[in-house]
Enzyme design. Sequence first.
Site, mmCIF file in Angstrom:
data_model
loop_
_atom_site.group_PDB
_atom_site.id
_atom_site.type_symbol
_atom_site.label_atom_id
_atom_site.label_comp_id
_atom_site.label_asym_id
_atom_site.label_seq_id
_atom_site.Cartn_x
_atom_site.Cartn_y
_atom_site.Cartn_z
ATOM 1 N N CYS A 65 -20.944 -2.329 52.286
ATOM 2 C CA CYS A 65 -21.782 -2.077 51.114
ATOM 3 C C CYS A 65 -23.207 -2.504 51.437
ATOM 4 O O CYS A 65 -23.434 -3.613 51.943
ATOM 5 C CB CYS A 65 -21.256 -2.846 49.901
ATOM 6 S SG CYS A 65 -22.231 -2.559 48.400
ATOM 7 N N GLU A 91 -19.114 4.692 45.378
ATOM 8 C CA GLU A 91 -20.350 4.826 44.594
ATOM 9 C C GLU A 91 -20.062 4.917 43.101
ATOM 10 O O GLU A 91 -20.824 4.376 42.278
ATOM 11 C CB GLU A 91 -21.139 6.051 45.059
ATOM 12 C CG GLU A 91 -21.537 6.024 46.525
ATOM 13 C CD GLU A 91 -22.199 4.705 46.935
ATOM 14 O OE1 GLU A 91 -22.938 4.110 46.118
ATOM 15 O OE2 GLU A 91 -21.956 4.272 48.069
#
Length: 502
Positions: A425, A468
């Site tokens: 991430c 996402e």
Amino acid sequence: MTDRARITDAAEPGAEVNVFAVELERWRDVRGFSRAALAKAMGYDRSYVSKVLSGTERPSEAFARHAEVALRAGGALRTAYRGFETHRPGKSRPAPPVADHPVAGTGSLVVDHDDATLRYEDGVYRLTQRRRLVNQGAGPITRYLIRISVDRYPGDPERSNRLYSENPLTWDEIGLRAWHGRGRTNPMDWAAHHDRDAFKEVWLLFSGEHGHFPLYPGESCWIEYEYTVSEAHWGNWFQRAVRLPTRTLSVCLDFPADLSAAVWGLHTSMTAQAMPFATAIGRDDTGDRHVFSWSCEDPPLHARYRLEWDFRGRATGGPPPAPSVVMASLGVVQDTDPALRRVARRFDLPAEAEDARRVVTELNSACERVAQAHTFGKGMGIAAPQIGIDRAAAIVRTPDGEAITLFNPAIIEQAGDFDEQYEGCLSFFDVRGQVPRAHVIHVEHTTIDGQTKITMFDRGVARLVAHEVDHLHGTLYVDRMRAGVEPIPVEQYRGTGSTWKY
């Protein structure tokens, strides 16, 4: 500088005062809001709010509604917006800069050639801007408006706001000079129009020590101006916005060779999201300089062309920074920020279509910056909260190069097998974690024209999209990991640059 140099311009005669921008500025002052505070209250990006306030961006109806609520203006901003729309000459063009005097409309002035050269040396940027103007109107043009605007940290509006409040851009630093005629024949006088901490608006006057030299109907001329800005104020990007009909647009970036600059470009318009330049940026290595050049013919009105760069050869004076530090420097919000735990605000589409496109432009720009700093063999994605924008939008770039844009997405069904694979991430890039996810997901999302759509994604793309979508609902991948399983340091991860395994 920017849009980290952003320069917009116009010439007189013929446009009205942007009544909405004036009224918005008045109510901001009444409520005692800084620009950053107003942007936060409205849920908009600070740089966009600043552009609307300065008159260089046309507000949407949704923007006016949010401003009305945030500033408690009693209907004044709604009324100002209606007045602005009623008197705006063209529904498709953005508002001109706020001005006390009329400026030329697109029907009277044509830019035959717009050429910019940006040179960096010893911590200082010097911009030389040349334009060949043609007066196709009925009256003489006696002045030309330019705007010098900087943004040192475009991904961190609060930080930029603090910087310019404490260390404003000054006229002494800029050292603006201007000339009329090929070869800098006649020096041009100039007059300050707006003097703000992070931007200046200036009238270049068609007069100087040799008298007055208006640009009469049917005539053409070259104008040239030059100024400097230190890198303390100027970030690593330069933008040209096409405000007047332009036949040729060209840009040159001139950097020291030892900085090993990497340069890329993005093109946006009123109707399309950010895309890479249609033609490649050229590079010429001459002596101790690397010179990057790019040009296009007949750029569409209202298009924006932004070049960004990274000085990869700059000495750091120590060990390489941690991946999370790199991502933070590129404008990616890190995991200590509570914004990552909030559910992002949905778009009202198609009413907020313009706002949605602007957010996607910022997301694509962030992707370009990040892609220059790291190799993503598995594809990559980024969500609006990760760049400080509280809106439900995300983009994904697949390993095959496909671009996926999602507004208001939600996973409504999962199917097929589940497996565990490592994910990273951008908001905590020092570690990688094994995350169980379904091979197939069905995602409900909204198109830019307001239609509800369901799209199926599978395998690696499904994993990218699910990651996402989670961001937009305040969920991080560590929340999905099995109990007792912890992320590993990135130094122990061996999958960088490889594809998903199925």
